[in-house]
Scaffold this motif. Structure first.
Motif, PDB file in Angstrom:
ATOM      1  N   PRO A  95     -30.337 -74.604  -4.528  1.00 34.96           N
ATOM      2  CA  PRO A  95     -30.129 -73.181  -4.211  1.00 34.96           C
ATOM      3  C   PRO A  95     -28.624 -72.927  -4.116  1.00 34.96           C
ATOM      4  O   PRO A  95     -28.049 -72.864  -3.027  1.00 34.96           O
ATOM      5  N   GLU A 131     -27.083 -63.779  -6.658  1.00 32.32           N
ATOM      6  CA  GLU A 131     -28.094 -62.916  -7.300  1.00 32.32           C
ATOM      7  C   GLU A 131     -29.059 -62.344  -6.262  1.00 32.32           C
ATOM      8  O   GLU A 131     -29.445 -61.170  -6.325  1.00 32.32           O
ATOM      9  N   VAL A 169     -33.610 -68.251  -0.437  1.00 30.84           N
ATOM     10  CA  VAL A 169     -33.051 -68.973  -1.582  1.00 30.84           C
ATOM     11  C   VAL A 169     -33.132 -70.454  -1.216  1.00 30.84           C
ATOM     12  O   VAL A 169     -32.389 -70.933  -0.364  1.00 30.84           O
ATOM     13  N   LYS A 175     -27.386 -68.555  -7.422  1.00 34.36           N
ATOM     14  CA  LYS A 175     -28.720 -68.063  -7.042  1.00 34.36           C
ATOM     15  C   LYS A 175     -28.611 -67.213  -5.775  1.00 34.36           C
ATOM     16  O   LYS A 175     -29.313 -66.207  -5.618  1.00 34.36           O
TER      17      LYS A 175
END
Lengths: 401, 325
Positions: free
Chosen positions: B310, B317, B293, B314
Motif C-alpha cells: 500500500p 489516489e 489502503v 495508492k
C-alpha cells in the motif's frame, strides 16, 4: 557424553564426544534399559529396606490422610456433579501416591505448576475444604474470582500456580519460573506435573530442552497413567515411555512405581536435591493408572475392560501404603476411620455453604484483564450494566447486587 | 542527544532497562554474544552477563512459554521472536497464557512484566515468511498490549514504557526502517505513553492514519496531495491495543474524512476495527466513506512486492477519491 581418548580430533564441539564406527548400524529402542524404582511391593513389603526413605511417623500419617482426603473429596464431588451442583470434576483416584508422595518431598517454597489432576498436592500443602469448594462453585470467595471451570485451582500463598486447561503449556513455563528462582537466588525449585498424553505436545519438548540447556532447577513429573482420555499409551508414542525422552534431552531421569509412595518420595527428594545443588532439571516418570474416568464427562467402559481396572485395583496405592504403615505399627484404624468420617462431614458442610455464596459482582468482569481497566472495557461494562438493569430477571446472578 | 538509527535506539532502551532493573533479562534465538540477527541486542551479553542475556534453543513456543513462567515468577523478561512471521508456534502461549494469566488467577499471578519484541513488515525482499504484519491477530486478544514505533525516538521511549508497563506488551519493530530511520534520540532514560497516538502533522481536509514504516508512506502521499491543495492531518497510532480512539475522533471531527493505511491484508486487518469504531463515533461528521489502503488479501508475494504494498501512490489516489466523493 564422555570424551573418548581414542577419538580423532574434530573441528567442532558438536563432534567432540562422538565416537566413530565403521559398520552400518541402527540404534534401536530398548537398548537403554530404564527400570522402574519400586521400594514397596504390592503387598506393602519393603523391597530393599536399606533404600527405604527416612519418613517419620508424623509425615507418614500426613501422607496417608492427604491421600485419603483426596479420594473422599473426589467421591463427593463426582456425586455433586451427578446431582448437577457443579458442572465438571476430575478425579485423581489411583494416582494419589504419585501426587502426594512427590509433594511431600518438596519444600513449601517450591512452586507447583500442575496439569489438573494434582489436587492431592494442594491437600498436602494445606488447602482447606472451603477453599476447594469456593473454587468449584466459582463464588466470590475464590481468589481466582470464579473465572475458570471447577478444579482449576490456584493459590499464591501455597505456591500453587493457577491451572490452565491447555495441555503442556505449564512445561516451558516451569522452565522459566525455575530460571527466575535461580537468578533471584532462591533456595527453591519448580515442580511441573503433566500426563503422558500432554508430553506429546510441542511445549513438552520445548520446555524440557530449554530447561536442560538453560540449567533450570525444575522437576518434570510425568504421571504416566496409561490413558489420555481414551487414547492408550501405545497409540500415544512408540518409544520407551516418557523417561527415554529425558535422556535424549540430556536431562537426568528416573522412572518410578507411581503407586508406591516410598519410591515416589525417594525419587522426588533426590531430584530436588540435585536440581537445587546443580541447577539442572530432573525428569520423573511415575508409572501409575487412572482408576477414575478422565473426568465426569468421560465413560471409560468405552475404551478399557473391567478386568484391566480390577487388576489395577489390586495395586491401589493407598492400600499398599496402609500395609506398610501397619507393618510399622503406625496405622491406627479407628483414628483413620474417625478422620475420614469427619472429613466427609466437613466436605458436605463446606459444599452446602459454598453453593450459597454469590458470584463476584458484575463490575468484576473487566478487572484483571489489564492492571487497570482501559477505556474500552469501562465503556463495555457501562453498556452491559445498563442492559442488565433493563432485563434483571434474565441475569439473576448479578442483577440484584 | 545522539544520532541513532532505530536498531541503536532499541539497543539503547534495552541497556537502559537492564541497568535500571536487574530483574530484566533478554533472550531469544541468536540474541546472545552474536547480538541478534539484526544486532538489536549487541553487547548486552558482554555488559550484563550470560545469565541475563542469552541464546535460547530454536523454539518460539518454548521462548514464550519460558518467558511467561519467568514473568509469573516476578522477573522482567524481554523475549525476542526473530521474525514476526515465526511467532505463530507461540500463538497458544500468547493467546491462552500470556494474556489470560492475570484474569484466570483473579490477579494472584500475572505476566505483566513480559515484553515480546519482534521485527515485522515487508519491503526487504523477504517473501512470504520475512514480511508479514500480524498485528491484527494480537489486537484480538484481551489482556495484551500491542505497540509499534515509527522512528528511533519513538522506539526507545515506547520500548522503555513497554518493559515497565505492568501488562504484557507485544512490541513490533518495522524492520524495513531499522537502519534507514535515523534521528536524534536522548541518551538518557525516557518513556512515551502507551495507548496514545501521535499527531505527526496537522491538517484540515483528511486524516491519514498509519503506524510503523507506513507513516513515512502516508507522509509522502500527503506531500503529493498538498500540491493539489489538499491539507492532510497525519496520525501515527503507535498503540494498536488499546488504541487511542479519542485522538482519531478529534481529528475526524475536524477533517471529516479518514484514510487508514496498513501493510497487512485488507480483510480483518486492524483498519476494519478502526473504521467500524469511527463510523460509530463520527457518523454524522463523515463526508466520505472511510478509505482503507492495505495489503492485498494474498500471501505476501516476493516478485510482486512493490505491487502488493500500500504505497504512497495508492494512498495518494485514495486521498483524491475520498476528497472527490
Amino acid at each position: 557424553m564422555q570424551n573418548k581418548s581414542n577419538k580423532l580430533p574434530q573441528e567442532r564441539n558438536h563432534l567432540s564426544g562422538v565416537e566413530i564406527n565403521h559398520k552400518v548400524n541402527l540404534i534401536e529402542n530398548g537398548l537403554i534399559d530404564i527400570p522402574m524404582l519400586q521400594l514397596l511391593d504390592e503387598h506393602g513389603k519393603e523391597t530393599n529396606p536399606k533404600a527405604t526413605p527416612d519418613i517419620a511417623e508424623g509425615l507418614a500419617n500426613k501422607i496417608l490422610t492427604s491421600m485419603e482426603y483426596t479420594r473422599l473429596l473426589d467421591e463427593r464431588m463426582i456425586g455433586s456433579q451427578r446431582q448437577g451442583r457443579i458442572s465438571f470434576y476430575l478425579a485423581c483416584k489411583g494416582e494419589e501416591a504419585a501426587i502426594v508422595g512427590s509433594a511431600a518431598a518438596l519444600s513449601d517454597d517450591d512452586m507447583i505448576m500442575s496439569q489438573y489432576r494434582e489436587q492431592g498436592a494442594l491437600v498436602f500443602r494445606g488447602y482447606k475444604t472451603e477453599q476447594f469448594m469456593n473454587q468449584m462453585f466459582s463464588n466470590q470467595l475464590d481468589p481466582n474470582k470464579g473465572r475458570q471451570m471447577p478444579i482449576h485451582y490456584g493459590d499464591k500463598a501455597l505456591n500453587f500456580m493457577t491451572i490452565s486447561s491447555p495441555l503442556g503449556t505449564q512445561i516451558p513455563q516451569a522452565s522459566g519460573y525455575a530460571y527466575g528462582q535461580k537468578m533471584a537466588g532462591k533456595e527453591a525449585i519448580t515442580i511441573c506435573y503433566f500426563g503422558e498424553g500432554a508430553a506429546s505436545e510441542g511445549d513438552f519438548h520445548a520446555g524440557l530442552n530449554m530447561a536442560a540447556v538453560l540449567n533450570c532447577p525444575a522437576i518434570f513429573f510425568c504421571r504416566n497413567n496409561g490413558y489420555a482420555i481414551s487414547t492408550p499409551t501405545e497409540e500415544q508414542f512408540a518409544g520407551d515411555g516418557i523417561a527415554s525422552r529425558g535422556i535424549g534431552y540430556g536431562v537426568r531421569t528416573i522412572r518410578v512405581d507411581g503407586n508406591d509412595v516410598l519410591a515416589v518420595f525417594a525419587a522426588t527428594k533426590l531430584a530436588r536435591e540435585i536440581a537445587l545443588k546443580e541447577a539442572c532439571p530432573v525428569l520423573i516418570e511415575a508409572m501409575t493408572y487412572r482408576l477414575a474416568a478422565h473426568s465426569t464427562s468421560d465413560d471409560p467402559s468405552g475404551y478399557r475392560s473391567k478386568d484391566e481396572e480390577a487388576k489395577w485395583q489390586q495395586k491401589d496405592p493407598i492400600e499398599r501404603f496402609k500395609k506398610w504403615l501397619d507393618g510399622k505399627k503406625w496405622l491406627n484404624e479407628p483414628a483413620l476411620e474417625a478422620y475420614k468420617s469427619n472429613a466427609r462431614e466437613e466436605i458436605l458442610a463446606a459444599l452446602k455453604k459454598a453453593e450459597q455464596v454469590p458470584v463476584n459482582p458484575l463490575e468484576d468482569i473487566i478487572e484483571d484483564v489489564y492492571d487497570t481497566p482501559p477505556w474500552h472495557l469501562k465503556k463495555q461494562l457501562s453498556e452491559l450494566q445498563q442492559h442488565v438493569a433493563k432485563y434483571p430477571q434474565h441475569y439473576p446472578k448479578t442483577s440484584g447486587r | 542527544m545522539a544520532k541513532m538509527n532505530l536498531l541503536q535506539a532499541i539497543n539503547s532502551a534495552l541497556i537502559s532497562s537492564m541497568e535500571q532493573d536487574e530483574r530484566v533479562m533478554v533472550f531469544g534465538e541468536d540474541v546472545g554474544h552474536f547480538g541478534g540477527v539484526f544486532r538489536a541486542t549487541s553487547n548486552l551479553q558482554e555488559k550484563f552477563g550470560k545469565g541475563r542475556c542469552f541464546n535460547t534453543p530454536l523454539t518460539e513456543q518454548g521462548i514464550i512459554g519460558f518467558a511467561n513462567g519467568l514473568a509469573a515468577q516476578g522477573s522482567v523478561p524481554i523475549a525476542e521472536i526473530q521474525f514476526g512471521d515465526y511467532i505463530f508456534p507461540a500463538f497458544d502461549q500468547i493467546v491462552n497464557e500470556t494474556a489470560k494469566w492475570r484474569y484466570r488467577s483473579g490477579g494472584q499471578f500475572s505476566c505483566g512484566t513480559l515484553t515480546i519484541r519482534t521485527p515485522y513488515g515487508g519491503g526487504i525482499a523477504g517473501g512470504h515468511y520475512h514480511s508479514q504484519s500480524p498485528e491484527a491477530f494480537f489486537a484480538h486478544i484481551p489482556g495484551m498490549k500491542v505497540v509499534i514505533p515509527r522512528n528511533p525516538y519513538q522506539a526507545k521511549g515506547l520500548l522503555l514504557s513497554s518493559v515497565r508497563d505492568d501488562n504484557p506488551v507485544l512490541f513490533m519493530e518495522p524492520k524495513k526502517i531499522y537502519r534507514a530511520s535515523v534521528g536524534e534520540v536522548p541518551e538518557t532514560d525516557y518513556e512515551l505513553l502507551l495507548g496514545k497516538a501521535d499527531v505527526v502533522k496537522e491538517g484540515t481536509d483528511i486524516t491519514l492514519l498509519a503506524w510503523g514504516a507506513q507513516v513515512e508512506v502516508v507522509e509522502k502521499a500527503a506531500m503529493m496531495a498538498e500540491k493539489d491543495s489538499i491539507s492532510c492531518e497525519i496520525i501515527d497510532l503507535q498503540s494498536i491495543l488499546p488504541w487511542d480512539v479519542e485522538t482519531v475522533c478529534e481529528s475526524v471531527y475536524k477533517t471529516n474524512r479518514l484514510l487508514i493505511n496498513h501493510e497487512a491484508p485488507l480483510t480483518g486487518g486492524f483498519a476494519s476495527e478502526i473504521a467500524a469504531t469511527i463510523q460509530q463515533e463520527c457518523f454524522l461528521y463523515l463526508e466520505a466513506p472511510i478509505a482503507r489502503v492495505c495489503g492485498l488479501d494474498t500471501p505476501y508475494p516476493l516478485a510482486h512486492e512493490k505491487e502488493y504494498m500500500p504505497d504512497h501512490l495508492k494512498t495518494y489516489e485514495a486521498i483524491k477519491r475520498t476528497l472527490d466523493y
